[in-house]
Design an enzyme around this catalytic site. Structure first.
Site, PDB file in Angstrom:
ATOM      1  N   GLU A  35       0.636   6.468  -2.511  1.00  0.00           N
ATOM      2  CA  GLU A  35      -0.389   5.478  -2.838  1.00  0.00           C
ATOM      3  C   GLU A  35      -1.691   6.238  -3.061  1.00  0.00           C
ATOM      4  O   GLU A  35      -2.092   7.039  -2.205  1.00  0.00           O
ATOM      5  CB  GLU A  35      -0.562   4.460  -1.709  1.00  0.00           C
ATOM      6  CG  GLU A  35      -1.588   3.389  -2.044  1.00  0.00           C
ATOM      7  CD  GLU A  35      -1.750   2.348  -0.957  1.00  0.00           C
ATOM      8  OE1 GLU A  35      -2.608   1.466  -1.133  1.00  0.00           O
ATOM      9  OE2 GLU A  35      -1.050   2.425   0.069  1.00  0.00           O
ATOM     10  N   ARG A 259       9.441  11.884   9.727  1.00  0.00           N
ATOM     11  CA  ARG A 259       8.167  12.353   9.190  1.00  0.00           C
ATOM     12  C   ARG A 259       7.725  13.601   9.943  1.00  0.00           C
ATOM     13  O   ARG A 259       8.254  13.924  11.011  1.00  0.00           O
ATOM     14  CB  ARG A 259       7.098  11.260   9.324  1.00  0.00           C
ATOM     15  CG  ARG A 259       6.709  10.981  10.766  1.00  0.00           C
ATOM     16  CD  ARG A 259       5.393  10.210  10.839  1.00  0.00           C
ATOM     17  NE  ARG A 259       5.522   8.887  10.262  1.00  0.00           N
ATOM     18  CZ  ARG A 259       4.488   8.138   9.916  1.00  0.00           C
ATOM     19  NH1 ARG A 259       3.261   8.590  10.067  1.00  0.00           N
ATOM     20  NH2 ARG A 259       4.671   6.921   9.436  1.00  0.00           N
ATOM     21  N   LYS A 269      -3.974   8.431   7.348  1.00  0.00           N
ATOM     22  CA  LYS A 269      -5.001   8.402   6.300  1.00  0.00           C
ATOM     23  C   LYS A 269      -6.240   7.667   6.782  1.00  0.00           C
ATOM     24  O   LYS A 269      -7.366   8.029   6.424  1.00  0.00           O
ATOM     25  CB  LYS A 269      -4.449   7.715   5.047  1.00  0.00           C
ATOM     26  CG  LYS A 269      -3.647   8.614   4.119  1.00  0.00           C
ATOM     27  CD  LYS A 269      -3.337   7.867   2.840  1.00  0.00           C
ATOM     28  CE  LYS A 269      -2.470   8.699   1.917  1.00  0.00           C
ATOM     29  NZ  LYS A 269      -2.126   7.939   0.687  1.00  0.00           N
TER      30      LYS A 269
END
Length: 556
Positions: A35, A259, A269
């Site tokens: 994104e 992850r 983020k």
């Protein structure tokens, strides 16, 4: 078919099995779908390396698809930075795509679900929808709008698209099962109203698809064979499959891996943006940040990051990786590739009293002794006055101090053996000069003195030295798991950046190259800062020569 014979990780085993069974017409097509609402970080690097390496290993391809479904937080700046980071890591995508490319098609998919009676427009508030979903042990409760007719839902959805209603007034939900044990299948949201300008489609759209709706359908449109996500998307997979099945589109399959969790680091983020917005770091590419652009500016190499990602492997369960492994990987790479130079960061003057005044000579040093041939050499000027590190002299040296002190001898790197015979102090008692004699017949490579010394120190000629700024970077956080703290900012390391405004380096470094690693001999690995200028050279410390944090852990 395989680019080399080596063990497969569990996702590669799935791909190999699919190929052996003739699935997907023998194709392998992966995708990396960021994104564009921030800069990529080291966690994204793991996903990038995995997706591209799988495609490369099985003669496939990888698409770069920007998941641009939230115009409020997205920006072209992030798009450009993401592309730069991927290419810098050494990868090239087959197709550059955007979820916004599919907005018309996704809208038609939603209309098809409405026509099948599998989606409805809900006027409930976000709070009412959340409350109506129930709990993991209690079923949800249908809203008054769940049984609207197909015709009414089609009309309302069209009006949502036309911008008739304000943000939050209505949503489109899938009609699945309010009692399903998987909360993601309890009539999930598919579309929401958002009156916002999109960086690619402008003001055309007043509604935007939710990630869970756009994700699988975009994969299907592109005919992605292996959609690789992190473990938190496991509960989303049934919805991914349900939507593809009901729409009868290409059956992309989702697979999950753990992850990257790195200690002494935050990779949210939101938290990284907070660090930038609150001025706790300089920018997204601050060399203390775990962003790829920050690591690049600090002096990390693409090879070191790819090697790190390969070493940590691909797992099915979460674990914490020691940031020391990342630092090991950059040390390992720079030891083989960095050019050696001499720099003095905490200077004290060394006077070679028996070296003729006004005399200068040019010595020669290899660029990289780790490589056969040394990758060439550079000229090093030598003179009567030199800068040395203050820590290389002690007035009262202990027995095993193999550097300079009264009566002690050392070799000057690439130069001569010198013996200390005197020193000078200022009024405060601080040593300002060290006086030595040199042995003319002890020149490196031509030494006939017969004298053996145990220490070698680095130096820079005073009249030839280039004055530079040096930034000593260290880990941004002091705590091993700052993300777990009530306020992660409280863990910021106050010594994560120390600025030395006046250090001295070999004159050759006036021509330092951006992106090249330099080993400041005995000091660490450094690189020229991207914001350096010819008039004001700035060098960033990439990493120390040894793991100083390991010593601190042992002390504790």
């Amino acid at each position: 078919m395989l680019e080399e014979e080596k063990s497969l990780n569990f996702i590669e085993e799935i791909v190999a099995k699919d190929l052996s069974e003739g699935k997907n017409d023998g194709r392998v097509l992966t995708r990396f779908p960021p994104e564009p609402n921030g800069y990529l970080h080291i966690g994204h690097a793991k996903s990038i390396c995995l997706n591209f390496s799988i495609a490369n290993r099985f003669d496939g391809q990888t698409n770069l698809r920007f998941d641009d479904t939230n115009p409020v937080t997205e920006d072209v700046e992030y798009v450009n930075s993401i592309k730069q980071d991927i290419q810098w890591l050494g990868f090239q995508w087959a197709n550059e795509l955007y979820t916004s490319d599919y907005f018309d098609q996704l809208y038609e998919f939603a209309v098809e679900l409405i026509r099948q009676g599998l989606a409805y427009v809900d006027d409930s508030t976000a709070e009412e929808i959340a409350a109506g979903k129930g709990t993991p042990t209690e079923p949800g409760v249908p809203t008054p709008y769940r049984d609207r007719s197909v015709e009414e839902n089609l009309q309302l959805f069209q009006e949502m698209r036309d911008g008739v209603y304000p943000d939050g007034a209505k949503v489109l939900r899938a009609k699945i099962d309010l009692a399903n044990p998987n909360m993601h299948l309890r009539d999930p949201l598919l579309y929401r109203i958002k009156h916002a300008n999109h960086h690619r489609t402008g003001d055309k759209w007043k509604i935007y698809p939710m990630y869970d709706f756009a994700h699988g359908q975009s994969d299907a449109i592109e005919k992605i064979t292996h959609s690789i996500c992190t473990l938190e998307f496991i509960p989303h997979r049934p919805l991914y499959d349900w939507l593809i099945n009901k729409l009868e589109i290409f059956p992309s399959k989702q697979y999950e891996f753990s992850r990257l969790n790195l200690n002494y680091t935050v990779m949210s983020k939101r938290k990284l943006l907070q660090l930038v917005n609150e001025g706790l770091v300089e920018s997204w590419d601050d060399p203390r940040m775990p962003t790829i652009s920050g690591l690049r500016r600090r002096g990390y190499t693409p090879a070191s990051i790819r090697n790190f990602c390969e070493r940590i492997g691909v797992q099915k369960r979460e674990n914490m990786i020691d940031v020391g492994l990342l630092e090991f990987c950059i040390r390992e790479d720079l030891n083989k590739t960095a050019w050696r130079r001499m720099a003095v960061i905490d200077p004290i003057k060394l006077v070679v009293t028996n070296y003729p005044e006004g005399k200068e000579e040019i010595l020669v040093g290899e660029n990289n002794p780790e490589v056969e041939g040394g990758e060439g050499s550079r000229e090093i000027p030598f003179s009567r006055e030199l800068w040395i590190e203050r820590e290389d002299f002690m007035e009262d040296a202990p027995k095993k101090f193999f550097r300079l002190g009264p009566g002690l001898s050392v070799r000057l790197k690439h130069a001569y053996i010198v013996e200390c015979h005197d020193f000078v102090k200022d009024e405060s008692g601080k040593v300002t000069e060290v006086h030595v004699n040199y042995l003319p017949n002890s020149k490196s490579g031509e030494d006939t003195s017969g004298l053996k010394v145990k220490g070698t120190i680095h130096w820079v000629s005073v009249p030839h030295a280039k004055t530079v700024e040096v930034r000593l970077y260290d880990r941004l956080f002091q705590d091993e798991n700052p993300a777990a703290a009530e306020d992660f900012r409280a863990s910021i390391n106050p010594e994560s950046l120390q600025i030395v405004e006046q250090a001295y380096v070999e004159p050759d470094l006036a021509n330092a190259e951006l992106g090249r690693g330099y080993q400041f001999i005995r000091m660490g690995y450094y690189t020229l800062d991207t914001k350096s200028t010819p008039e004001h050279l700035v060098f960033n410390r990439t990493v120390t020569l040894r793991d100083s944090w390991a010593k601190e852990v042992k002390k504790g």
